[in-house]
Write an enzyme that holds these catalytic residues in place. Structure first.
Site, PDB file in Angstrom:
ATOM      1  CB  SER A   1      -0.976   0.004   1.174  1.00 47.40           C
ATOM      2  OG  SER A   1      -0.324  -0.283   2.378  1.00 47.40           O
TER       3      SER A   1
ATOM      4  CG  HIS B   1      -0.863  -5.272   1.956  1.00 49.19           C
ATOM      5  ND1 HIS B   1      -0.236  -5.132   3.157  1.00 49.19           N
ATOM      6  CD2 HIS B   1      -0.833  -4.028   1.387  1.00 49.19           C
ATOM      7  CE1 HIS B   1       0.173  -3.875   3.317  1.00 49.19           C
ATOM      8  NE2 HIS B   1      -0.196  -3.187   2.244  1.00 49.19           N
TER       9      HIS B   1
ATOM     10  CG  HIS C   1       5.969  -8.834   7.973  1.00 48.17           C
ATOM     11  ND1 HIS C   1       6.942  -8.008   7.492  1.00 48.17           N
ATOM     12  CD2 HIS C   1       4.833  -8.097   8.039  1.00 48.17           C
ATOM     13  CE1 HIS C   1       6.411  -6.815   7.277  1.00 48.17           C
ATOM     14  NE2 HIS C   1       5.145  -6.831   7.614  1.00 48.17           N
TER      15      HIS C   1
ATOM     16  NE  ARG D   1       2.287  -3.700  12.267  1.00 48.62           N
ATOM     17  CZ  ARG D   1       2.122  -3.855  10.958  1.00 48.62           C
ATOM     18  NH1 ARG D   1       1.593  -2.868  10.246  1.00 48.62           N
ATOM     19  NH2 ARG D   1       2.497  -4.971  10.347  1.00 48.62           N
TER      20      ARG D   1
ATOM     21  CG  ASP E   1      -3.457  -8.005   8.776  1.00 40.26           C
ATOM     22  OD1 ASP E   1      -4.042  -6.978   9.130  1.00 40.26           O
ATOM     23  OD2 ASP E   1      -2.726  -8.055   7.773  1.00 40.26           O
TER      24      ASP E   1
END
Ligand code: HAX
Length: 443
Positions: free
Chosen positions: A240, A270, A317, A326, A372
């Protein structure tokens, strides 16, 4: 000029000579070599992007302007009575590298409130789309439709000096950012809540108003602040961020660039992975019915996914080689606010089992969870259960980082991006020694 813009102008003036000096005096210094695996394999590890807004260390994770996630969350001002900072403060911090005071943030909060209204033609456009259109398609289309508002495009057509480019870009980014949560909430309520809409609250901050327009009570406003800040930026190379940078490098304005980046975020490898995690969990629950999940049943389900040729969503990743901070930040939130949530318990159980399974599987370079793996479960807990909307939330947050980046791209005059390609025959000739890499030329 508003205070943030003034400070940004000062930072840009200080920074420009650094970039110019590097180019002029040290342009030939090598910072990496490209291998055949990197050329074919998605440019992994090729150092050819520059950003000062965030940096991703494979083992430490993301730092925003030099601060880790806990440091960032602790440093930035918060709305009264809230646990998480204003996203407006994060925007200031990403743009300038400085932590704003409460009063400085309030100036941005008020500025964004004044720019918040969605044009009627965007609403008409959204309403004209079939209701089963994916919300990411709606979100991207709404952003693209607003391109006619671009200050940059107008000023460029009138003729503008290169060192002024950043200023209308900043205006576009601010106008666009201010509207994104209301657009997202409109899509959500139109698609899933009987087309009943909640008008914005003129007194609320960006994320607080998002929670309000979505129709979710406290502490969802803090969930939104946390979520948007965590998802804002992950250096420049992810799909992105890189797409936004690439498109903007053609001097396409912020509307064109962000819409394109949102399309990249919509891919299952993604940003769509957060919806895939929920899908995986629901399928798992459906299969094992009312049974309490165990390490054994989770392990079995993970292997079944891998054996069927699918990836374990939320794990792995391209850069990280440890648990994504995160993920950890969301885990800490969930431990505090929803420790007994059954889905959260399942996410924890998967976290216990999946890395070992992926290591045994032996393919993924990083067997640890990414952002995610967690995010959908918190949304689910607070009542946002339409999981195909989750990537829109990611997109609203991601806009904060990528728009800060393209403002700086214009300030530093980064040129149009244009890597060089070679043919497979050329690679075979270099590999066999028939020609030397330097014989490939550079243009
Ligand atoms: N499950 C199963 N296999 C995996 C895997 C996973 N979670 N992660 C990587 N692999 C496989 C790859 O598919 C690849 O297999 P092939 O050689 O057969 O092609 C191999 O392991 C090597 O891949 P890698 O080098 O470790 O990973 P990449 O840099 O190529 O890809 C991805 C990184 C994030 C795309 C990958 O780990 C993946 O598909 N993960 C699952 C989807 C996901 O969670 N995506 C979200 C990532 C975070 C993010 O961007 N959020 O927006």
């Amino acid at each position: 000029m508003a205070k943030l813009k003034e400070l940004l102008a000062q930072k840009i003036a200080e920074h420009r000579p650094r970039t110019q000096k590097l180019l002029k005096e040290h342009g030939d210094v090598k910072i990496g070599e490209v291998t055949i695996a990197q050329a074919i394999g998605g440019a992994r590890g090729v150092r050819c992007l520059v950003t000062d807004i965030s940096y991703l260390d494979p083992f430490e994770g993301i730092r925003f302007r030099g601060k880790t996630i806990p440091e960032t969350l602790a440093a930035l001002p918060k709305p009264e009575g809230c646990e998480y900072p204003f996203v407006e403060a994060h925007w200031w911090f990403l743009l300038t590298g400085e932590v704003p005071t409460y009063d400085e943030v309030m100036e941005v909060v008020k500025d964004w409130q004044a720019r918040r209204t969605i044009p009627q033609y965007v609403i008409d456009l959204l309403r004209a789309m079939p209701r089963d259109t994916h919300p990411m398609t709606m979100f991207s289309a709404a952003i693209l439709a607003m391109q006619r508002e671009s200050v940059f495009a107008k000023r460029y057509a009138q003729g503008m000096k290169k060192d002024e480019y950043w200023e209308p870009m900043f205006e576009d980014c601010t106008n666009l950012l201010a509207k994104l949560p209301s657009i997202a909430a409109y899509i959500y309520r139109m698609k899933y809540k009987g087309d009943e809409h909640i008008p914005p609250d003129p007194n609320l901050d960006w994320a607080g108003n998002f929670a309000h327009q979505m129709g979710f009570a406290k502490p969802y406003d803090d969930v939104a602040r946390m979520y948007f800040i965590l998802h804002s930026d992950h250096e420049s190379g992810n799909v992105s961020a890189h797409t936004v940078h690439l498109v903007a490098s053609a001097l396409s304005d912020a509307y064109y660039a962000l819409s394109a980046g949102i399309n990249g975020l919509a891919g299952p490898l993604h940003g769509l992975a957060n919806q895939e995690v929920l899908r995986w969990i629901q399928n798992f629950q459906a299969k094992f019915g009312g049974q309490e999940p165990t390490e054994e049943t989770v392990r079995e389900a993970l292997w079944e996914t891998l054996r069927s040729g699918q990836v374990i969503p939320g794990y792995g990743h391209a850069v990280l080689r440890k648990t994504d901070p995160r993920f950890t930040a969301q885990m800490e939130f969930a431990d505090k606010h929803m420790p007994d949530d059954p889905l959260f318990k399942l996410v924890k159980l998967i976290y216990k089992v999946a890395p070992q399974v992926l290591m045994e599987h032996g393919k993924a370079k990083n067997p640890w969870p990414n952002v995610d793996a967690h995010s959908g479960v918190i949304q689910w807990h607070y009542g946002l259960r339409e999981w195909d909307f989750y990537t829109v939330l990611f997109g609203v947050g991601r806009a904060v980082g990528v728009l800060a980046n393209i403002t700086w791209d214009r300030a530093l005059g980064y040129p149009i991006e244009r890597p060089k390609s070679v043919t497979t025959q050329m690679l075979e000739d270099v590999a066999s020694g028939k020609i030397k890499p330097e014989d490939l030329g550079s243009e």
